[in-house]
Design an enzyme around this catalytic site. Structure first.
Site, PDB file in Angstrom:
ATOM      1  N   ASP A  82      38.016  39.938  45.538  1.00  0.00           N
ATOM      2  CA  ASP A  82      37.539  38.553  45.572  1.00  0.00           C
ATOM      3  C   ASP A  82      38.556  37.597  44.960  1.00  0.00           C
ATOM      4  OD1 ASP A  82      36.972  39.704  42.970  1.00  0.00           O
ATOM      5  OD2 ASP A  82      35.749  37.935  42.537  1.00  0.00           O
ATOM      6  N   GLU A 177      34.994  40.367  40.796  1.00  0.00           N
ATOM      7  CA  GLU A 177      35.604  40.385  39.456  1.00  0.00           C
ATOM      8  C   GLU A 177      35.591  38.995  38.850  1.00  0.00           C
ATOM      9  OE1 GLU A 177      38.948  40.123  36.488  1.00  0.00           O
ATOM     10  OE2 GLU A 177      38.686  38.993  38.319  1.00  0.00           O
TER      11      GLU A 177
HETATM   12 ZN   LIG Z   1      42.309  38.950  38.927  1.00  0.00          ZN
END
Ligand SMILES: [Zn+2]
Length: 420
Positions: A82, A177
């Site tokens: 992401d 994340e």
């Molecule tokens: Zn990163």
């Protein structure tokens, strides 16, 4: 040497994988799943084993050991698919600036911004390299597609060169994340590794084995709401005023993000919502040391208590919740994962250096959960912004470093305490 690295990276950044904390699915956005499916397919095409995409959006795969030797720890490499919610990740148009001349770089879609080496000295290191930027209106997504491309290139190289000695290698690509949920659902049993590295760092040679320890605090101030016309006789207690007092009383000197650097921690009020009746203030507490973190929690709690004493008609509560812990607490017990990373960097001519991260990494949580996971460079710079760039040669260095690292683990891994 790694001809497919750049095309691979360009392919990945064109997929919009921006994560969103407003959605509770996992992955939080469909674009991430698109990239994860592509990675699964590409891993299969490269000939990796045990390629799986689980329902929560984690891709795992194996490169089997190339050695006869027994007792080599299994090393995992992780990267997140992401990109940050800070800036659009839609219609990313990567621009390759071949053989960068060290001058000012312009963006085709935004003449208002430039990459200027006088303001950004790290650009001097990039002279002569091939740089990739976005077009000026989006982020590039090198954070962390540089890491993804590096790991995929590592897999390709290992499978194409069985003469390179290495133990069993596990690969794991994770979603979300950037919204702090990256490793919530990593199944450590399924990952089945003795040591891991996240490929999510910046300049060549950067190794991170230390992060903040983090708690969050929620302060709730309940006042007494009345019609403002007869507030005096009805005894209004305005939670908005009390919130103002609370914020004004928080220590700022050497205790706020904007007044601290290096190894100093901070108390950071980051969100406030409410009205006369009730205000909720969310704060994050950060410190490298456990004691420092506890002290910061105590500061917030003590302040709440003294405000409560001063205004008995209000109700002021403070809840502190654990977020993550400094990975150094565990990595210090056996430095081999960090030492071998240093050796790997040196052996390819880099000057490795350690930076304490003023934040957390996926590795903070994994290390705490029992899988030692330092973070390694993969070349990304100016992340989370339109100024993001990465040099192809820096990503290549990251592939070389990981190859060396695997050789070192095959050679010296048997003495790793975390390996049983
Ligand atoms: Zn990163």
């Amino acid at each position: 040497m790694f001809d497919n690295l750049l095309p691979r990276f360009l392919r990945y950044v064109r997929i919009n994988t921006q994560s969103s904390d407003r959605c509770y699915d996992c992955p939080s956005t469909p674009g991430q799943l698109e990239l994860l499916k592509l990675l699964k397919q590409e891993l299969e095409e490269l000939g990796a084993s045990e390629v799986r995409l689980n329902p929560s959006g984690y891709v795992m795969a194996t490169v089997p050991s190339s050695c006869q030797k027994a007792r080599i720890p299994t090393v995992a490499f992780l990267a997140h698919v992401d990109t940050a919610p800070d800036l659009s990740g839609e219609n990313v148009e990567p621009v390759v600036h071949r053989n960068y001349d060290g001058g000012i770089l312009r963006f085709p879609r935004n003449p208002g911004i430039v990459l200027d080496p006088t303001a950004m000295p790290e650009l001097h290191e990039a002279k002569g390299k091939d740089l990739v930027t976005a077009s000026g209106t989006t982020l590039l997504g090198a954070d962390d597609k540089a890491g993804v491309a590096v790991v995929m290139t590592l897999v390709e190289h290992l499978l194409g060169h069985p003469e390179i000695p290495h133990g069993r290698v596990r690969i794991c690509f994770t979603p979300d994340e950037e919204i702090g949920r990256g490793v919530d659902k990593v199944d450590l049993k399924a990952l089945d590794a003795n040591v891991a590295y996240t490929m999510d760092g910046h300049a060549p040679g950067e190794i991170c084995a230390e992060t903040f320890s983090a708690d969050k605090a929620t302060v709730t101030i309940r006042g007494v709401s009345t019609h403002p016309g007869d507030a005096q006789s009805k005894g209004m207690v305005n939670a908005v005023h009390l919130a103002g007092k609370f914020l004004a009383a928080l220590p700022r000197e050497h205790c706020a993000p904007e007044t601290t650097a290096g190894r100093e921690g901070f108390i950071h009020p980051l969100e406030l919502e409410g009205n006369v009746e009730q205000v909720v203030i969310k704060l994050i507490l950060r410190d490298f040391e456990r004691e420092g973190l506890v002290e910061k929690g105590a500061v917030v709690k003590t302040l709440c208590r003294s405000m409560q004493t001063a205004e008995r008609r209000a109700r002021i509560t403070c809840r502190i919740q654990k977020q993550y812990r400094n990975m150094a607490y565990w990595l210090q017990k056996d430095r081999l994962p960090v030492e071998l990373a240093f050796q790997a960097c040196r052996s390819i001519g880099l000057n490795p250096f350690e930076v304490p991260v003023r934040g957390g990494t996926d590795g903070s949580r994994l290390t705490e959960r029992g899988l030692p996971t330092p973070n390694l460079f993969c070349g990304m710079r100016n992340v989370h912004s339109a100024f993001e760039w990465v040099a192809v040669q820096d990503m290549e260095l990251a592939v070389q470093a990981t190859l060396k690292l695997l050789e070192l683990w095959a050679d010296k891994g048997a003495r790793f305490r975390g390996y049983s």
